[in-house]
Design a protein around this motif. Structure first.
Motif, mmCIF file in Angstrom:
data_model
loop_
_atom_site.group_PDB
_atom_site.id
_atom_site.type_symbol
_atom_site.label_atom_id
_atom_site.label_comp_id
_atom_site.label_asym_id
_atom_site.label_seq_id
_atom_site.Cartn_x
_atom_site.Cartn_y
_atom_site.Cartn_z
ATOM 1 N N ASN A 128 14.269 96.311 -51.338
ATOM 2 C CA ASN A 128 13.887 96.357 -49.929
ATOM 3 C C ASN A 128 15.006 95.712 -49.125
ATOM 4 O O ASN A 128 16.132 95.566 -49.631
ATOM 5 N N ASP A 129 14.745 95.330 -47.895
ATOM 6 C CA ASP A 129 15.824 94.818 -47.046
ATOM 7 C C ASP A 129 16.344 93.456 -47.482
ATOM 8 O O ASP A 129 17.329 92.958 -46.928
ATOM 9 N N SER A 149 14.474 100.213 -35.425
ATOM 10 C CA SER A 149 15.068 99.458 -36.527
ATOM 11 C C SER A 149 16.498 99.954 -36.779
ATOM 12 O O SER A 149 17.293 99.960 -35.844
ATOM 13 N N TYR A 150 16.842 100.379 -38.008
ATOM 14 C CA TYR A 150 18.222 100.832 -38.225
ATOM 15 C C TYR A 150 18.522 102.107 -37.443
ATOM 16 O O TYR A 150 19.695 102.465 -37.255
ATOM 17 N N TRP A 196 19.238 96.605 -33.880
ATOM 18 C CA TRP A 196 20.199 96.098 -34.839
ATOM 19 C C TRP A 196 21.564 96.596 -34.406
ATOM 20 O O TRP A 196 21.793 97.802 -34.321
ATOM 21 N N TRP A 226 23.914 91.412 -41.790
ATOM 22 C CA TRP A 226 22.722 91.744 -42.576
ATOM 23 C C TRP A 226 22.433 90.683 -43.635
ATOM 24 O O TRP A 226 21.355 90.115 -43.702
ATOM 25 N N TYR A 276 7.801 91.444 -41.557
ATOM 26 C CA TYR A 276 7.998 92.676 -40.793
ATOM 27 C C TYR A 276 6.670 93.240 -40.295
ATOM 28 O O TYR A 276 6.590 93.834 -39.227
ATOM 29 N N TYR A 326 12.594 103.540 -49.918
ATOM 30 C CA TYR A 326 13.806 104.128 -49.366
ATOM 31 C C TYR A 326 14.379 105.218 -50.274
ATOM 32 O O TYR A 326 14.093 105.247 -51.473
ATOM 33 N N HIS A 343 20.454 104.257 -48.392
ATOM 34 C CA HIS A 343 20.409 102.878 -47.899
ATOM 35 C C HIS A 343 21.744 102.188 -48.160
ATOM 36 O O HIS A 343 22.322 101.542 -47.264
ATOM 37 N N TYR A 387 23.502 92.896 -53.418
ATOM 38 C CA TYR A 387 24.037 93.926 -52.530
ATOM 39 C C TYR A 387 25.553 94.030 -52.687
ATOM 40 O O TYR A 387 26.115 95.127 -52.819
ATOM 41 N N GLY A 414 14.282 90.867 -39.851
ATOM 42 C CA GLY A 414 15.441 91.723 -40.039
ATOM 43 C C GLY A 414 16.226 91.978 -38.774
ATOM 44 O O GLY A 414 17.449 92.088 -38.801
#
Length: 477
Positions: free
Chosen positions: A141-142, A198-199, A224, A230, A299, A332, A337, A374, A410
């Motif tokens: 996830n994020d 969001s994104y 964002w 991030w 969120y 996702y 992503h 990441y 986020g």
């Protein structure tokens, strides 16, 4: 299941065109076709189809990509109204399959296609687009890849996609901007409004930066911006959002009486998991699992309102909420992503600074390992050389409405506050006592969006914030 539904909607010829390509690069096309999803009971007229474009414009590649499109015609069209192009978040999300569900909800009926047509499409690589950059069931996830196995799966996914001929350097914001302009032009639209969530706001700002032709006005819901970080600062943002929720609990007599020390309870649970994985009720839980849960919970309006109660259950050994969240973490198209983040975000961030900042408190430490993954996984994603322009702030004279949630792990309101001053016709509203995706959870936000799109140059009326957003209403289960 997602691929099967859209595969039925696309004709075999379109799928072959999208995946196999043609003998040489071709012009973009919009091909009318069947809709994904069930529109039974929806009053608006719906027109669907597929935007087919080159994967690599102006290059030697012949692969084409197919982007599902749904056009929702206004129920009461206003003369001269321009359509709204909706930009979904993620990155790695989708919208085409969800449009009907949005229209059935109160939020959709109040906002979508009332007097303007709305156009929804899945961005390349995400949703039901083809080729799909979905990696399957991966714990992501994020907060990042939530365990080492997830990181390994994401690397293997990159290798599979490359072996199939997908050029991962063509799935990013700059390419989506070109898709948006191709969509506008193939539909014969002189002007459009953009509404990003969001994104999707990052995509909208990329349009403003790279190619704003035909754009009349922009709405940024939970903004964002390119210069925002991030991962660097990410663990602290989650911790800050959790603290904001607990701060409201302390100020609410009923919540404070029932849950007098949620912060201390959460720190105790976090510290136990940071010491090593714990077996609770026959299931193993690790620090990254709790970090990922807190990201998603802060969120979500319902989960945020229940957080003090949920933390009390965690402290008592009832991990039901975490176990349920762990079953559905792969929402996702994971490789899409990553193609965005590995090109647009992490090249301009410091892993060392992220790890240093993550030491601030037990909650922030929960996210250190996943955010670190990441950076490691991005080494396996050949996304092309990063362009420093992607990390530079955007400025514009386009009328732009910034709507930020007061509680957001986020896209915190500080991001919007820092950006709006660079927009000569920018307006900002911080929606109190609400969470990410304010157009979904706030009738007042929807009213402001409608008024702004009716006249983007008029000052927005924020009086509806009271009493709707005077307090944060907890679920004290």
């Amino acid at each position: 299941m997602r691929k099967m539904i859209w595969g039925a909607a696309l004709s075999g010829a379109v799928v072959a065109l999208a995946l196999a390509g043609t003998a040489h690069a071709a012009a973009p096309k919009f091909l009318p076709g069947a809709c994904a999803g069930d529109y039974t009971g929806v009053a608006n007229r719906i027109e669907c189809g597929t935007l087919v474009v080159d994967e690599t414009r102006g290059g030697p590649g012949v692969r084409r990509v197919a982007l599902p499109v749904a056009i929702v015609r206004a129920s009461a069209p206003k003369a001269g109204a321009v359509p709204v192009i909706y930009l979904h978040g993620g990155p790695g999300g989708g919208t085409a399959e969800r449009v009907a569900r949005q229209l059935r909800g109160a939020a959709g009926r109040e906002l979508i296609a009332v007097d303007q047509d709305w156009i929804f499409f899945d961005q390349r690589g995400g949703g039901l687009s083809q080729p799909s950059l979905d990696c399957g069931e991966v714990a992501l996830n994020d907060a990042g890849p939530l365990n080492d196995a997830a990181a390994q799966e994401l690397v293997a996914c990159s290798q599979r996609l490359q072996a199939s001929g997908v050029d991962l350097s063509r799935y990013n914001a700059e390419e989506v901007v070109k898709d948006i302009q191709d969509l506008r032009q193939t539909l014969g639209l002189k002007q459009v409004d953009l509404l990003g969530v969001s994104y999707g706001t990052r995509i909208a700002l990329a349009v403003v930066k790279h190619d704003p032709r035909g754009v009349r006005a922009v709405v940024l819901d939970s903004p964002w911006t390119p210069e925002a970080k991030w991962a660097e600062g990410g663990p602290e943002m989650v911790s800050d959002a959790v603290k904001e929720i607990f701060k409201r609990c302390a100020a609410d007599a009923a919540c404070a009486a029932k849950y007098p020390h949620p912060g201390a309870d959460l720190d105790a649970v976090a510290n136990r998991l940071l010491a090593g994985p714990q077996t609770i009720g026959g299931r193993v839980y690790a620090a990254g699992d709790l970090g990922g849960y807190l990201m998603d919970a802060a969120y979500s309006g319902p989960d945020a309102r229940a957080l003090p109660a949920t933390v009390a259950k965690f402290a008592a050994g009832d991990m039901t909420a975490l176990a349920e969240q762990m079953e559905g973490r792969s929402g996702y198209a994971e490789a899409q992503h990553l193609t965005h983040l590995c090109k647009e975000e992490f090249p301009f961030e410091s892993e060392a600074k992220m790890r240093q900042g993550a030491q601030r408190d037990p909650v922030s430490r929960l996210l250190e390992a996943s955010m670190g993954r990441y950076f490691a996984v991005c080494k396996a994603y050949p996304v092309g050389a990063p362009d420093p322009v992607e990390a530079q702030p955007v400025s514009s004279a386009l009328p732009t409405l910034f709507l930020a949630a007061e509680i957001d792990p986020g896209c915190p309101p500080a991001v919007a506050k820092a950006a709006v001053g660079r927009f000569s016709k920018g307006q900002l509203s911080i929606i109190p006592n609400t969470t990410h995706g304010v157009s979904r959870g706030s009738a007042c936000a929807r009213k402001m969006i409608r008024a702004f799109l009716a006249d983007p140059n008029a000052p927005i009326d924020q009086s509806c914030l009271h009493p709707e957003h005077d307090r944060f209403v907890f679920d004290l289960d």
